[in-house]
Enzyme design. Structure first.
Site, PDB file in Angstrom:
ATOM      1  CG  ASP A  13     -22.944  -9.171  21.480  1.00 43.68           C
ATOM      2  OD1 ASP A  13     -23.207  -9.094  20.261  1.00 43.68           O
ATOM      3  OD2 ASP A  13     -22.361 -10.143  21.983  1.00 43.68           O
ATOM      4  CG  HIS A  72     -14.983 -11.480  20.581  1.00 47.55           C
ATOM      5  ND1 HIS A  72     -13.856 -11.683  19.824  1.00 47.55           N
ATOM      6  CD2 HIS A  72     -15.929 -10.989  19.726  1.00 47.55           C
ATOM      7  CE1 HIS A  72     -14.108 -11.321  18.571  1.00 47.55           C
ATOM      8  NE2 HIS A  72     -15.347 -10.905  18.485  1.00 47.55           N
ATOM      9  CD  GLN A 107     -15.757  -6.481  19.182  1.00 47.01           C
ATOM     10  OE1 GLN A 107     -15.854  -7.187  18.184  1.00 47.01           O
ATOM     11  NE2 GLN A 107     -15.814  -5.172  19.113  1.00 47.01           N
ATOM     12  NE  ARG A 117     -12.147  -7.374  16.559  1.00 47.11           N
ATOM     13  CZ  ARG A 117     -12.868  -8.437  16.179  1.00 47.11           C
ATOM     14  NH1 ARG A 117     -14.177  -8.327  16.040  1.00 47.11           N
ATOM     15  NH2 ARG A 117     -12.300  -9.614  16.002  1.00 47.11           N
ATOM     16  CB  CYS A 157     -19.073  -6.467  19.323  1.00 46.69           C
ATOM     17  SG  CYS A 157     -20.509  -7.522  19.593  1.00 46.69           S
ATOM     18  NE  ARG A 174     -15.499 -15.417  15.280  1.00 46.77           N
ATOM     19  CZ  ARG A 174     -16.161 -14.285  15.051  1.00 46.77           C
ATOM     20  NH1 ARG A 174     -17.195 -14.286  14.233  1.00 46.77           N
ATOM     21  NH2 ARG A 174     -15.793 -13.161  15.616  1.00 46.77           N
TER      22      ARG A 174
HETATM   23  N1  NVA Z   1     -21.913 -12.604  21.233  1.00 45.45           N
HETATM   24  C1  NVA Z   1     -21.814 -12.644  19.797  1.00 45.45           C
HETATM   25  C2  NVA Z   1     -20.657 -11.828  19.331  1.00 45.45           C
HETATM   26  C3  NVA Z   1     -20.502 -11.739  17.843  1.00 45.45           C
HETATM   27  C4  NVA Z   1     -19.296 -10.971  17.438  1.00 45.45           C
HETATM   28  C5  NVA Z   1     -21.683 -14.083  19.340  1.00 45.45           C
HETATM   29  O1  NVA Z   1     -20.957 -14.849  19.993  1.00 45.45           O
HETATM   30  O2  NVA Z   1     -22.310 -14.441  18.347  1.00 45.45           O
HETATM   31  N1   CP Z   2     -17.544  -8.355  16.102  1.00 46.86           N
HETATM   32  C1   CP Z   2     -17.167  -9.454  15.421  1.00 46.86           C
HETATM   33  O1   CP Z   2     -16.408 -10.291  15.906  1.00 46.86           O
HETATM   34  O2   CP Z   2     -17.682  -9.543  14.171  1.00 46.86           O
HETATM   35  P1   CP Z   2     -17.632 -10.826  13.237  1.00 46.86           P
HETATM   36  O3   CP Z   2     -18.485 -11.883  13.891  1.00 46.86           O
HETATM   37  O4   CP Z   2     -18.203 -10.377  11.926  1.00 46.86           O
HETATM   38  O5   CP Z   2     -16.222 -11.281  13.105  1.00 46.86           O
END
Ligand code: NVA
Ligand code: CP
Length: 303
Positions: A222, A131, A134, A290, A262, A104
């Protein structure tokens, strides 16, 4: 050639379908008490995080355990990706120890660089651009409720961000039409939209949430400020006024419409608490999926 999951753009529709079918099969058998400990026996997944996580971290770790392997959490303060040594060296060193790398990250180029130098599969657990895990969990959730994907209309309300980009790709690959309602200046990445359209996907960009919600089979939202955009949060909250997913928008959508998010959610910003708890909402099934979708990915790439 080593297979990765950097973006769903790199996966054929058939591979995505097979992964969803495998995920559904593993989920059914798990519920039936059938063990899958042999699938990943003796294998290790390194989980590299530059950003926080609840779902991604826990679902990958639990998923590896359920498949008989183990997962190693490497948080932002541990290997200090991009600071302590090069991404190239990290990819090569980790490949000597583990059987897969989930990462990540901020820049999507980091995922691409890991994938370029790793000799084990690299899985994108979220980058600023995509993502994919997701979107796979989301498609599994929609399929479970609707029993079909092709021909459905998915409307995304809010920021044209990483989650929206992976949904655009998933929709193009699996035959759903994608529509977004966003404020001017927050449209999805042009290249991502062009790539999806070149695959035959429908991608419509609107600026009126009510019009975009009309007739939708899925309403998805989101956060307005993603991880890394915290400094822009108040400016974004202002720009996104009127884009909250609420009961009024659910009434505009098609009968039997599903509400997805998400998570994490900021209630009364991008979604009302009431909409999140409406019978149309599948946000917690979605979060659980997930786990199942990623087990399909792990088994496919590393099993
Ligand atoms: N768009 C959000 C998704 C979190 C799962 C982010 O990147 O923070
Ligand atoms: N939706 C998602 O990726 O959640 P987290 O940021 O908690 O991993």
């Amino acid at each position: 050639m080593q297979r990765h999951l950097a973006t769903l753009a790199d996966w054929e529709s058939q591979e995505i379908w097979e992964t969803l079918e495998l995920a559904a099969h593993l989920k059914r058998e798990l519920r039936g008490g059938i063990s899958h400990q042999q699938v990943m026996c003796g294998k290790t997944l390194a989980m590299v995080f530059q950003k926080p996580s609840l779902r991604t971290r826990v679902s990958f770790e639990v998923g590896m355990n359920q498949l008989g392997g183990q997962a190693l959490y490497l948080g932002p303060d541990e290997i200090k990706l991009g600071q302590r040594e090069t991404t190239e060296d990290i990819a090569i060193v980790l490949s000597g120890y583990v059987d897969g790398i989930m990462a990540r990250v901020f820049g999507h180029d980091v995922i691409e660089e890991l994938a370029k130098y790793a000799t084990v599969p690299v899985i994108n657990g979220l980058s600023d651009l995509y993502h994919p895990c997701q979107a796979l969990g989301d498609m599994l959730t929609i399929w479970e409720r609707k029993r079909v994907l092709e021909g459905l209309k998915l409307t995304f309300l809010g920021d044209g961000n990483n989650v929206a980009h992976s949904l655009i790709m998933a929709c193009a690959k699996l035959g759903l039409s994608f529509r977004i309602a966003c404020p001017e200046g927050h449209e999805p990445n042009e290249q991502v939209m062009a790539q999806a359209r070149a695959l035959g996907g429908t991608v419509d960009v609107l600026h009126d949430p009510r019009e975009a919600a009309r007739g939708a089979d899925i309403l998805y939202t989101d956060v307005w400020a993603s991880m890394g955009q915290e400094a822009e949060a108040s400016q974004r909250a202002h720009a996104f006024q009127g884009f909250t997913l609420d009961k009024a928008l659910i009434h505009e959508a098609a009968q039997g419409c599903m509400v997805l998010h998400c998570l994490p959610a900021h209630y009364d910003e991008e979604i009302t608490y009431e909409a999140s708890r409406d019978p149309a909402s599948a946000i917690f099934e979605q979060a659980e999926n997930r786990l199942h979708a990623q087990k399909g990915v792990l088994a496919r790439l590393m099993g």
